[in-house]
Design a protein around this motif. Structure first.
Motif, PDB file in Angstrom:
ATOM      1  N   LYS A 143     102.085  48.656  69.392  1.00 21.16           N
ATOM      2  CA  LYS A 143     101.669  49.272  68.118  1.00 21.16           C
ATOM      3  C   LYS A 143     100.291  48.740  67.700  1.00 21.16           C
ATOM      4  N   LEU A 144     100.032  47.467  67.975  1.00 22.02           N
ATOM      5  CA  LEU A 144      98.726  46.890  67.614  1.00 22.02           C
ATOM      6  C   LEU A 144      97.610  47.514  68.455  1.00 22.02           C
ATOM      7  N   ILE A 145      97.915  47.774  69.712  1.00 22.40           N
ATOM      8  CA  ILE A 145      96.907  48.418  70.574  1.00 22.40           C
ATOM      9  C   ILE A 145      96.699  49.864  70.128  1.00 22.40           C
ATOM     10  N   GLU A 146      97.791  50.503  69.742  1.00 21.00           N
ATOM     11  CA  GLU A 146      97.660  51.891  69.252  1.00 21.00           C
ATOM     12  C   GLU A 146      96.814  51.935  67.980  1.00 21.00           C
ATOM     13  N   GLN A 147      97.000  50.934  67.120  1.00 22.87           N
ATOM     14  CA  GLN A 147      96.173  50.886  65.902  1.00 22.87           C
ATOM     15  C   GLN A 147      94.703  50.701  66.263  1.00 22.87           C
ATOM     16  N   ALA A 148      94.444  49.852  67.241  1.00 22.77           N
ATOM     17  CA  ALA A 148      93.041  49.640  67.678  1.00 22.77           C
ATOM     18  C   ALA A 148      92.484  50.929  68.264  1.00 22.77           C
ATOM     19  N   ALA A 149      93.322  51.647  69.012  1.00 21.29           N
ATOM     20  CA  ALA A 149      92.872  52.912  69.622  1.00 21.29           C
ATOM     21  C   ALA A 149      92.540  53.931  68.532  1.00 21.29           C
ATOM     22  N   GLY A 155      87.446  59.388  73.154  1.00 20.87           N
ATOM     23  CA  GLY A 155      86.843  59.116  74.455  1.00 20.87           C
ATOM     24  C   GLY A 155      86.460  57.652  74.670  1.00 20.87           C
ATOM     25  N   GLU A 156      86.575  56.831  73.592  1.00 23.15           N
ATOM     26  CA  GLU A 156      86.224  55.410  73.758  1.00 23.15           C
ATOM     27  C   GLU A 156      87.462  54.627  74.185  1.00 23.15           C
ATOM     28  N   ARG A 157      87.299  53.684  75.082  1.00 24.02           N
ATOM     29  CA  ARG A 157      88.450  52.901  75.519  1.00 24.02           C
ATOM     30  C   ARG A 157      88.653  51.685  74.615  1.00 24.02           C
ATOM     31  N   VAL A 158      89.861  51.166  74.652  1.00 24.93           N
ATOM     32  CA  VAL A 158      90.157  49.946  73.892  1.00 24.93           C
ATOM     33  C   VAL A 158      89.933  48.761  74.824  1.00 24.93           C
ATOM     34  N   ASN A 159      89.049  47.859  74.406  1.00 23.03           N
ATOM     35  CA  ASN A 159      88.758  46.667  75.202  1.00 23.03           C
ATOM     36  C   ASN A 159      89.541  45.479  74.669  1.00 23.03           C
ATOM     37  N   ILE A 160      90.299  44.873  75.572  1.00 25.94           N
ATOM     38  CA  ILE A 160      91.180  43.752  75.188  1.00 25.94           C
ATOM     39  C   ILE A 160      90.778  42.528  76.004  1.00 25.94           C
ATOM     40  N   LEU A 161      90.654  41.392  75.328  1.00 26.59           N
ATOM     41  CA  LEU A 161      90.346  40.167  76.080  1.00 26.59           C
ATOM     42  C   LEU A 161      91.588  39.286  76.143  1.00 26.59           C
ATOM     43  N   THR A 162      91.853  38.747  77.330  1.00 28.55           N
ATOM     44  CA  THR A 162      92.971  37.811  77.457  1.00 28.55           C
ATOM     45  C   THR A 162      92.531  36.569  78.221  1.00 28.55           C
ATOM     46  N   ALA A 262      89.385  31.927  70.125  1.00 26.12           N
ATOM     47  CA  ALA A 262      89.836  32.239  68.762  1.00 26.12           C
ATOM     48  C   ALA A 262      88.689  32.019  67.764  1.00 26.12           C
ATOM     49  N   LEU A 263      87.907  30.964  67.979  1.00 25.15           N
ATOM     50  CA  LEU A 263      86.751  30.713  67.094  1.00 25.15           C
ATOM     51  C   LEU A 263      85.751  31.861  67.185  1.00 25.15           C
ATOM     52  N   ALA A 264      85.474  32.287  68.413  1.00 24.88           N
ATOM     53  CA  ALA A 264      84.512  33.387  68.603  1.00 24.88           C
ATOM     54  C   ALA A 264      85.065  34.674  67.994  1.00 24.88           C
ATOM     55  N   ALA A 265      86.367  34.896  68.128  1.00 26.16           N
ATOM     56  CA  ALA A 265      86.970  36.108  67.561  1.00 26.16           C
ATOM     57  C   ALA A 265      86.856  36.079  66.041  1.00 26.16           C
ATOM     58  N   HIS A 266      87.135  34.921  65.459  1.00 19.87           N
ATOM     59  CA  HIS A 266      87.055  34.775  64.004  1.00 19.87           C
ATOM     60  C   HIS A 266      85.639  35.058  63.527  1.00 19.87           C
ATOM     61  N   ASP A 267      84.653  34.535  64.229  1.00 16.62           N
ATOM     62  CA  ASP A 267      83.248  34.698  63.824  1.00 16.62           C
ATOM     63  C   ASP A 267      82.794  36.151  63.947  1.00 16.62           C
ATOM     64  N   ASN A 268      83.492  36.908  64.768  1.00 11.68           N
ATOM     65  CA  ASN A 268      83.061  38.295  65.024  1.00 11.68           C
ATOM     66  C   ASN A 268      84.051  39.340  64.488  1.00 11.68           C
ATOM     67  N   ASP A 269      84.983  38.888  63.641  1.00  9.87           N
ATOM     68  CA  ASP A 269      85.993  39.797  63.057  1.00  9.87           C
ATOM     69  C   ASP A 269      86.783  40.571  64.103  1.00  9.87           C
ATOM     70  N   VAL A 270      87.065  39.922  65.210  1.00 10.66           N
ATOM     71  CA  VAL A 270      87.896  40.541  66.257  1.00 10.66           C
ATOM     72  C   VAL A 270      89.324  40.015  66.070  1.00 10.66           C
ATOM     73  N   PRO A 271      90.328  40.899  65.963  1.00 14.31           N
ATOM     74  CA  PRO A 271      91.705  40.405  65.813  1.00 14.31           C
ATOM     75  C   PRO A 271      92.122  39.538  67.002  1.00 14.31           C
ATOM     76  N   PHE A 272      92.792  38.436  66.687  1.00 17.68           N
ATOM     77  CA  PHE A 272      93.230  37.493  67.724  1.00 17.68           C
ATOM     78  C   PHE A 272      94.746  37.351  67.615  1.00 17.68           C
ATOM     79  N   TYR A 273      95.455  37.971  68.569  1.00 22.09           N
ATOM     80  CA  TYR A 273      96.920  37.975  68.537  1.00 22.09           C
ATOM     81  C   TYR A 273      97.484  36.995  69.572  1.00 22.09           C
ATOM     82  N   VAL A 274      98.611  36.406  69.219  1.00 24.84           N
ATOM     83  CA  VAL A 274      99.315  35.520  70.153  1.00 24.84           C
ATOM     84  C   VAL A 274     100.740  36.052  70.323  1.00 24.84           C
TER      85      VAL A 274
END
Ligand code: MRU
Length: 365
Positions: A143-149, A155-162, A262-274
Motif C-alpha cells: 500500500k505504501l508503494i501504491e501511494q508513492a506510485a 509513465g514514471e517509475r517508483v524508485n525504491i532504495l534498500t 536514514a539521515l540522508a532520507a530525512h534531509d531530503n524528505d524521502v520516506p524511510f520505512y522499516v
C-alpha cells in the motif's frame, strides 16, 4: 521464491531424524549450493559464519539446531548447552534468542521421549508462521508503494532504495523489506530498486540483486555512498529496509550504513520505512541507541573481497594496504525519529512506543 523455476524456502528438513538443509548463502550469487546440518554445532557454525544470515532465517536455523540437539540427546543438559551455544552465535538479531526460547518453551516440560517430535513440530510452525508474517508485511508495505506510485506522473517509475538483504534469503520465504517490492512488481507497478552494495559482505550486490534479478524486478546496484546523492537528485521515492532488532521505542538496528541512509532520507524528505516481523521486537529494551548489542566482526571482511574471476573461480583478494588495521562494526542503530513508519504483519505504525503498542496492545503494561 524460485531459483531456476524451482520453489525454495531457505531451510527445510532433510532425510532421517537429524538432518536439516539450508541454502549456503556464502556461495551466492555465483553458485546455488545447499548445506546439510546434522548436529546443533553445525547450525551454530552456519549462523556464525553466515552460511545463513538475515534475522528471521537465523532464528529458523537456530530452531532447527535445537531439534538436532534433541535428536542426539533429549536431556535437560543438552537443551541448556545447545540453547546457550546457539544464542551466542551472533549477538544482534533478536530473532535468534526468540527462536531458541520458543523451542525451550515447547519441549522443556515434556518427558524426554516426546521432546524431539515436539521440537520438530515447533520448528516447522516457526517457519510456516514466518512465511505468513512476511506475506502480510508485503501486503501492508504494498500500500505504501501504491501511494508513492499515485504521487508520480503517468509513465514514471517508483524508485525504491534498500540496504543489505532483507529478502526471502534473509527469512524463510518472501522477505521483509523486499516482500512489498515483489508484490508491487507482481501487481504490474513499475518499480525500480536501488540496491546498496552493502560493504563489507556485499549482501546487497550479491544477494538482493540475485533475488531481484531472479524475480525480474528492475534494479541497479550502487556503491553504498551513492544514496545521499540519489536522494538529492530526486531519484529515490522511498527507502525500505529490514531490521535485526527493534527496541520498544521504535529505534531499529540494521546492517551498518542504514543510519546514514536514514539521515540522508530525512534531509531530503524521502520516506524511510522499516519492515519487520514481531519476532524482531525486543520489548525489554526501552530504547535501541546505545543499548542494542552491535556485532563486531573480523577486520578481514573489510580488507578482503570475495568474487568470481573471469575463468569462473571464486577467490578472495586483499583490497587494502597490507598491515593497516581494520574495524568492522556490523550493524548500526537508526533512531526512531528518522523512521517514517514501521511495517509489520499487523499493519503500518509510527516508529514510537505508542505506535508499536497500538499494534501490539497485549504488550501494554
Ligand atoms: O549480517 P546479516 O547479513 O545477517 O544482516 C542482515 C540484515 O541486516 C538484514 O537487513 C536484517 O536481518 C533484516 S532481514 C529480514
Amino acid at each position: 521464491m524460485k531459483i531456476d523455476g524451482t520453489h525454495y524456502r531457505t531451510i527445510w528438513r532433510g532425510e532421517g531424524e537429524a538432518s536439516v538443509v539450508v541454502i549456503d548463502q556464502t556461495q551466492l550469487p555465483f553458485r546455488f549450493a545447499t548445506r546439510t546440518l546434522n548436529r546443533w554445532q553445525d547450525a551454530e557454525e552456519a549462523i556464525r559464519t553466515m552460511v545463513v544470515r538475515g534475522a528471521p532465517c537465523i532464528g529458523a536455523t537456530a530452531a532447527h539446531g535445537m531439534c538436532l540437539a534433541l535428536a542426539e540427546d533429549a536431556s535437560d543438559e543438552m537443551l541448556e548447552t545447545a540453547a546457550k551455544g546457539l544464542k551466542a552465535a551472533r549477538p544482534t538479531a533478536i530473532n535468534l534468542m526468540w527462536a531458541v526460547d520458543e523451542m525451550l518453551a515447547a519441549v522443556r516440560n515434556r518427558p524426554r521421549g516426546e521432546r524431539l517430535e515436539a521440537a520438530w513440530a515447533r520448528a516447522a510452525e516457526i517457519c510456516d508462521a514466518d512465511v505468513e508474517i512476511c506475506r502480510r508485511i508485503g501486503a501492508h508495505g504494498l500500500k505504501l508503494i501504491e501511494q508513492a506510485a499515485a504521487r508520480k506522473k503517468a509513465g514514471e517509475r517508483v524508485n525504491i532504495l534498500t540496504h543489505c538483504n532483507a529478502g526471502w534469503l534473509a527469512c524463510v520465504d518472501w522477505g521483509t523489506a523486499l516482500a512489498p517490492i515483489y508484490m508491487a512488481h507482481d501487481k504490474g507497478l513499475d518499480v525500480h530498486v536501488w540496491v546498496d552494495e552493502t560493504r563489507p559482505r556485499n549482501q546487497g550486490a550479491a544477494l538482493t540483486a540475485f533475488e531481484l534479478g531472479g524475480h525480474g524486478v528492475p534494479h541497479t546496484i550502487v556503491a553504498d555512498n551513492a544514496g545521499g546523492h540519489l536522494m538529492q537528485a530526486g531519484l529515490v521515492d522511498l527507502c525500505i529496509v529490514g531490521t535485526d532488532r527493534t527496541a520498544a521505542n521504535g529505534d531499529v538496528a540494521n546492517k551498518i550504513g542504514t543510519y546514514l541512509k536514514a539521515l540522508a532520507a530525512h534531509d531530503n524528505d524521502v520516506p524511510f520505512y522499516v519492515a519487520l516481523p514481531y519476532t524482531t521486537i525486543d520489548w525489554t529494551l526501552p530504547k535501541g541507541v546505545g543499548a542494542i548489542p552491535i556485532e563486531d566482526r573480523s577486520g578481514e571482511e573489510v580488507t578482503h573481497l570475495t568474487g568470481r574471476t573471469a575463468d569462473g573461480r571464486i577467490e578472495t583478494v586483499q583490497v587494502s594496504a597490507p598491515g593497516s588495521a581494520a574495524g568492522n562494526p556490523a550493524f548500526d542503530v537508526t533512531p526512531a525519529r528518522l523512521v517514517t513508519a514501521l511495517v509489520t504483519e499487523r499493519g503500518v505504525c509510527p516508529a514510537s512506543a505508542e505506535g508499536l503498542l497500538d499494534l501490539y496492545p497485549e504488550r501494554r503494561g
